[in-house]
Design a protein around this motif. Structure first.
Motif, PDB file in Angstrom:
ATOM      1  N   GLU A 102      -6.445   6.405 107.699  1.00 58.85           N
ATOM      2  CA  GLU A 102      -5.722   6.277 106.278  1.00 58.85           C
ATOM      3  C   GLU A 102      -5.051   7.591 106.356  1.00 58.85           C
ATOM      4  OE1 GLU A 102      -5.273   3.877 104.273  1.00 58.85           O
ATOM      5  OE2 GLU A 102      -6.667   2.513 105.428  1.00 58.85           O
ATOM      6  N   ASN A 103      -5.475   8.837 106.657  1.00 62.07           N
ATOM      7  CA  ASN A 103      -5.027  10.143 106.567  1.00 62.07           C
ATOM      8  C   ASN A 103      -5.067  10.894 107.660  1.00 62.07           C
ATOM      9  OD1 ASN A 103      -7.447  11.391 106.035  1.00 62.07           O
ATOM     10  ND2 ASN A 103      -7.512  10.323 104.032  1.00 62.07           N
ATOM     11  N   ALA A 104      -4.637  12.245 107.506  1.00 57.65           N
ATOM     12  CA  ALA A 104      -4.630  13.094 108.694  1.00 57.65           C
ATOM     13  C   ALA A 104      -6.119  13.430 109.164  1.00 57.65           C
ATOM     14  CB  ALA A 104      -3.847  14.323 108.384  1.00 57.65           C
ATOM     15  N   ASP A 105      -6.879  13.626 107.936  1.00 60.25           N
ATOM     16  CA  ASP A 105      -8.403  14.163 108.434  1.00 60.25           C
ATOM     17  C   ASP A 105      -9.096  13.132 109.057  1.00 60.25           C
ATOM     18  OD1 ASP A 105      -7.887  16.425 107.004  1.00 60.25           O
ATOM     19  OD2 ASP A 105      -8.439  15.864 105.030  1.00 60.25           O
ATOM     20  N   ALA A 114       3.121   7.111 116.478  1.00 55.98           N
ATOM     21  CA  ALA A 114       4.560   7.707 116.057  1.00 55.98           C
ATOM     22  C   ALA A 114       5.343   6.942 115.044  1.00 55.98           C
ATOM     23  CB  ALA A 114       5.261   7.841 117.530  1.00 55.98           C
ATOM     24  N   VAL A 115       5.464   5.700 115.344  1.00 54.89           N
ATOM     25  CA  VAL A 115       6.474   5.021 114.341  1.00 54.89           C
ATOM     26  C   VAL A 115       5.790   4.750 113.065  1.00 54.89           C
ATOM     27  CG1 VAL A 115       7.590   3.991 116.332  1.00 54.89           C
ATOM     28  CG2 VAL A 115       5.815   2.558 115.439  1.00 54.89           C
ATOM     29  N   MET A 116       4.593   4.949 112.888  1.00 55.52           N
ATOM     30  CA  MET A 116       3.833   4.783 111.654  1.00 55.52           C
ATOM     31  C   MET A 116       3.616   6.020 110.791  1.00 55.52           C
ATOM     32  SD  MET A 116       0.708   2.200 112.850  1.00 55.52           S
ATOM     33  CE  MET A 116      -0.193   1.761 111.083  1.00 55.52           C
ATOM     34  N   LEU A 173       1.753  10.668 113.922  1.00 54.98           N
ATOM     35  CA  LEU A 173       1.617  11.316 115.161  1.00 54.98           C
ATOM     36  C   LEU A 173       1.890  12.947 114.787  1.00 54.98           C
ATOM     37  CD1 LEU A 173       0.922  11.057 118.089  1.00 54.98           C
ATOM     38  CD2 LEU A 173       3.486  10.930 118.720  1.00 54.98           C
ATOM     39  N   VAL A 174       3.065  12.931 114.116  1.00 53.28           N
ATOM     40  CA  VAL A 174       3.420  14.464 113.778  1.00 53.28           C
ATOM     41  C   VAL A 174       3.405  14.627 112.089  1.00 53.28           C
ATOM     42  CG1 VAL A 174       4.717  14.784 115.672  1.00 53.28           C
ATOM     43  CG2 VAL A 174       5.744  13.877 113.704  1.00 53.28           C
ATOM     44  N   PRO A 175       3.025  15.629 111.756  1.00 48.99           N
ATOM     45  CA  PRO A 175       3.134  15.835 110.147  1.00 48.99           C
ATOM     46  C   PRO A 175       4.420  15.560 109.376  1.00 48.99           C
ATOM     47  CG  PRO A 175       3.056  17.834 111.372  1.00 48.99           C
ATOM     48  CD  PRO A 175       3.178  17.094 112.471  1.00 48.99           C
ATOM     49  N   GLN A 176       4.538  15.187 108.402  1.00 49.01           N
ATOM     50  CA  GLN A 176       5.703  15.097 107.756  1.00 49.01           C
ATOM     51  C   GLN A 176       5.816  16.352 106.986  1.00 49.01           C
ATOM     52  OE1 GLN A 176       3.458  11.894 106.969  1.00 49.01           O
ATOM     53  NE2 GLN A 176       5.034  11.416 108.838  1.00 49.01           N
ATOM     54  N   ASN A 177       7.255  16.803 106.795  1.00 50.02           N
ATOM     55  CA  ASN A 177       7.689  17.875 106.176  1.00 50.02           C
ATOM     56  C   ASN A 177       8.518  17.349 104.926  1.00 50.02           C
ATOM     57  OD1 ASN A 177       8.890  20.357 105.092  1.00 50.02           O
ATOM     58  ND2 ASN A 177       9.225  21.189 107.414  1.00 50.02           N
ATOM     59  N   PRO A 178       7.776  17.872 103.781  1.00 52.70           N
ATOM     60  CA  PRO A 178       8.784  17.449 102.424  1.00 52.70           C
ATOM     61  C   PRO A 178      10.229  18.114 102.340  1.00 52.70           C
ATOM     62  CG  PRO A 178       7.109  18.981 102.003  1.00 52.70           C
ATOM     63  CD  PRO A 178       6.889  18.548 103.176  1.00 52.70           C
ATOM     64  N   PRO A 195      12.113   7.261 110.139  1.00 53.07           N
ATOM     65  CA  PRO A 195      11.733   8.409 109.405  1.00 53.07           C
ATOM     66  C   PRO A 195      13.039   9.418 109.332  1.00 53.07           C
ATOM     67  CG  PRO A 195      11.488   8.358 112.121  1.00 53.07           C
ATOM     68  CD  PRO A 195      12.060   7.201 111.746  1.00 53.07           C
ATOM     69  N   PRO A 196      12.877  10.280 108.649  1.00 49.77           N
ATOM     70  CA  PRO A 196      13.961  11.310 108.576  1.00 49.77           C
ATOM     71  C   PRO A 196      14.355  12.113 109.897  1.00 49.77           C
ATOM     72  CG  PRO A 196      12.123  11.967 107.038  1.00 49.77           C
ATOM     73  CD  PRO A 196      11.596  10.930 107.739  1.00 49.77           C
ATOM     74  N   LEU A 197      15.620  12.402 110.031  1.00 53.32           N
ATOM     75  CA  LEU A 197      16.274  12.826 111.204  1.00 53.32           C
ATOM     76  C   LEU A 197      15.446  13.806 111.893  1.00 53.32           C
ATOM     77  CD1 LEU A 197      18.708  12.287 112.908  1.00 53.32           C
ATOM     78  CD2 LEU A 197      19.833  14.147 112.012  1.00 53.32           C
ATOM     79  N   LYS A 198      14.881  14.820 111.254  1.00 55.51           N
ATOM     80  CA  LYS A 198      14.153  15.946 111.749  1.00 55.51           C
ATOM     81  C   LYS A 198      12.639  15.599 112.382  1.00 55.51           C
ATOM     82  CE  LYS A 198      16.339  20.094 109.659  1.00 55.51           C
ATOM     83  NZ  LYS A 198      16.178  21.194 108.817  1.00 55.51           N
ATOM     84  N   GLU A 199      12.372  14.507 111.343  1.00 51.56           N
ATOM     85  CA  GLU A 199      10.803  14.176 111.836  1.00 51.56           C
ATOM     86  C   GLU A 199      11.047  13.169 113.296  1.00 51.56           C
ATOM     87  OE1 GLU A 199       6.894  11.790 110.141  1.00 51.56           O
ATOM     88  OE2 GLU A 199       8.576  12.384 108.932  1.00 51.56           O
ATOM     89  N   GLN A 200      12.180  12.431 113.232  1.00 49.47           N
ATOM     90  CA  GLN A 200      12.568  11.824 114.554  1.00 49.47           C
ATOM     91  C   GLN A 200      12.542  12.768 115.835  1.00 49.47           C
ATOM     92  OE1 GLN A 200      16.019   9.604 114.703  1.00 49.47           O
ATOM     93  NE2 GLN A 200      15.926   9.078 112.433  1.00 49.47           N
TER      94      GLN A 200
END
Length: 612
Positions: free
Chosen positions: A328-331, A378-380, A383-388, A566-571
């Protein structure tokens, strides 16, 4: 996004179970008394762990893992049996030469009684023909000397009164690789059976044409059979021993060496009758049969043991990988990853194959599933953190819409049909902040109209340096190109749309040609196309595919695919992380494949040692 691979409950434990012993001590004593089965009984872990992933490995079950070691063990047992190395010889046994005399006498009696036709004499066996030296008391004989042989026939299909009766009519497809006669598709009447060939209980039938040539079975009940099958009714010799003898690699290789045709090998009955069979004394034949039965039962136990271990391994892999996708979350993801990491060697490295019995093929399959899971994460957005601070995907979609309008205005692409918006029910999961959901056709630029298919004959006259792409990748090279930029290709038809044995979406680069079996997709950038290829390879396409015998995903169906952006940088971060993790997976898989080759080499060495 649904996880079709999820298993809700993991096995309570995943530990090695004992390898079945089948009285190994007694067999070891026997090896010192005259046989040589030590290679069988003292290397059981090697036979079990020598596995490999089949060439169609991808998403799916453990049935894509071949138990190569146990298959070779079965072959070795039969080879040892017909070389006199499986059971000790007894000098008091009546020699096989006397058995052959009795066979000749019985044949002469049957001819005199009018029960069989007199056979043409077969040529004497020369020393040059004999594949190896036989033990004392054994003899080489030709197949046709050991009974009466025949080739099957098919009654005229123009005579309906010959069919739909009670007599089974057998073809090659009804003979299994384990020597079983399966339920036939056709039955003959008594009238029809007169125009076919019959076999009764105790006879042996053997395929004489095609890819399954040499596949044999002992007849249990009366049957008829077609012209793709030879048969023998054994006389005096034990039919089970003869069945084992003609099921060996030695005999199958003799069939292939004496067959005509290359793509479709055929051996006629005359040549089949002339093939050599090693004949042991009759009393030894019965000892051989008993030992083969015992050791084949051991192989059955080993297979069941391996299948059980593979099933437990598969369930554990599926369960632990499913927990990652369902985090459900990163933790929670970090916790679930730690749980998987604790089992990493067992699941992916094949480090425990000698005791657990999953084999390296099981490790390779698990790595493929790990790669599937990496793409899903990755597509959910897991896999990597989001950056607001990232520019949201909505801005990227505006740029795509502007670029598409420009291309339409310049006549470079056709104006696309308006697609319905994605409903909330269609969204596979709750989107991370800054992500968007859109139809595939609204996010991409289709260039299918520029494809040109070329027939095989045309390509033969146009050999060159440029790749020629089909549904699953490069299938040829020709002397010209249609495209000269990185584009996304997606298979349009073929079984791979369903079984996904290879990636369905891939990037083509350089100068190349594409036929009409792959969709050609352009996009706002190469990075965007790479991300889309990952997305397409991470999802099931079954709901977008029509047809079963010939699966196809037409352009309209493809354009309707729900795409998560996802946002371009997150891609960029996603692509970088996937590349990094896939490289590690590929390194691990290469090591497993090297280990698998070593195990297969060892099994080959064991076979060679046992037969020497």
């Amino acid at each position: 996004m649904s996880n079709k691979h999820a298993v809700k409950e993991a096995p309570a434990s995943y530990q090695s179970t004992p390898v079945p012993s089948a009285s190994l001590d007694a067999q070891s004593r026997h090896s010192r008394e005259g046989g040589n089965p030590l290679a069988i009984t003292e290397n059981l872990n090697l036979w079990i762990s020598a596995t490999k992933a089949k060439s169609t490995s991808g998403r799916g079950s453990n049935k894509k893992i071949e138990l190569v070691g146990i298959k070779k063990l079965r072959e070795l047992i039969l080879e040892l049996a017909v070389r006199g190395k499986l059971v000790p010889q007894n000098p008091e046994d009546e020699p096989a030469s006397e058995l052959l005399k009795k066979i000749d006498a019985e044949k002469a009696k049957l001819v005199k009684e009018g029960k069989i036709k007199k056979q043409k004499p077969l040529p004497e066996i020369t020393d040059e023909e004999k594949p190896f030296e036989l033990p004392e008391g054994w003899e080489w004989a030709r197949v046709g000397e050991l009974g009466t042989t025949s080739t099957g026939k098919t009654p005229s299909t123009a005579k309906p009164e010959f069919f739909n009766g009670q007599v089974p009519f057998i073809g090659p497809g009804q003979i299994s690789h384990t020597g079983q006669i399966l339920k036939p598709d056709k039955y003959l009447t008594e009238a029809g059976s007169i125009y076919s060939s019959e076999a009764i209980k105790g006879d042996i039938i053997s395929v004489c044409i095609g890819g399954s040539i040499g596949k044999s079975a002992i007849v249990k009940n009366r049957i008829t059979f077609n012209q793709q099958i030879n048969s023998i009714s054994p006389i005096k010799i034990d039919g089970t021993y003869l069945y084992h003898a003609i099921s060996t690699d030695l005999f199958i290789n003799m069939i292939l060496e004496n067959s005509s045709g290359s793509a479709t090998p055929i051996i006629n009955r005359s040549k089949w009758d002339n093939l050599l069979v090693p004949v042991s004394p009759l009393a030894e034949q019965q000892r051989i049969i008993a030992k083969v039965d015992e050791l084949m039962a051991l192989c059955d136990q080993l297979e069941q043991h391996s299948e059980h271990q593979l099933d437990a391994h598969k369930q554990l892999v599926e369960t632990l990988l499913a927990t990652l996708v369902e985090s459900e979350n990163a933790d929670e993801l970090a916790t679930n990853w730690q749980r998987l990491a604790e089992h990493f060697d067992t699941l992916f490295s094949g480090a425990l194959t000698s005791t657990v019995g999953i084999g390296n093929g099981g490790g390779e399959w698990a790595i493929d599933r790990l790669k599937d899971t990496i793409l899903q994460l990755a597509v959910m957005g897991k896999l990597v953190p989001q950056n607001p601070d990232d520019e949201p995907a909505s801005e990227l979609l505006k740029k795509i819409e502007t670029e598409k309008a420009r291309l339409v205005k310049e006549g470079k692409i056709k104006k696309p049909k308006k697609l319905p918006p994605v409903s909330d029910e269609e969204k596979p999961f709750e989107l991370p902040d800054g992500w968007e959901c859109i139809r595939f056709g609204d996010a991409t630029f289709n260039r299918d109209a520029e494809r040109v298919p070329l027939s095989v004959s045309v390509r033969e006259n146009r050999r060159g340096e440029y790749d020629y792409y089909g549904a699953s990748g490069v299938i040829d090279n020709i002397n010209d190109f249609l495209f000269d930029k990185p584009l996304l290709l997606i298979g349009e038809d073929g079984a791979n749309l369903i079984n996904r044995s290879t990636p369905i979406a891939f990037i083509a680069r350089g100068k190349y040609w594409v036929n009409n079996h792959a969709h050609v997709i352009d996009g706002i950038s190469e990075q965007f196309l790479i991300y889309i290829s990952m997305y397409i390879n991470s999802i099931s396409l079954e709901s977008y595919v029509t047809g079963t015998a010939q699966p196809k995903m037409n352009q309209a169906k493809m354009n309707s695919i729900v795409l998560i952006i996802p946002p371009l940088k997150e891609q960029q971060r996603i692509i970088s992380k996937v590349d990094e993790l896939f490289a590690l997976c590929d390194q691990l898989k290469a090591r497993l494949q090297a280990a698998s080759e070593t195990q297969l080499t060892l099994t080959e060495a064991l076979v060679e040692q046992a037969l020497s």
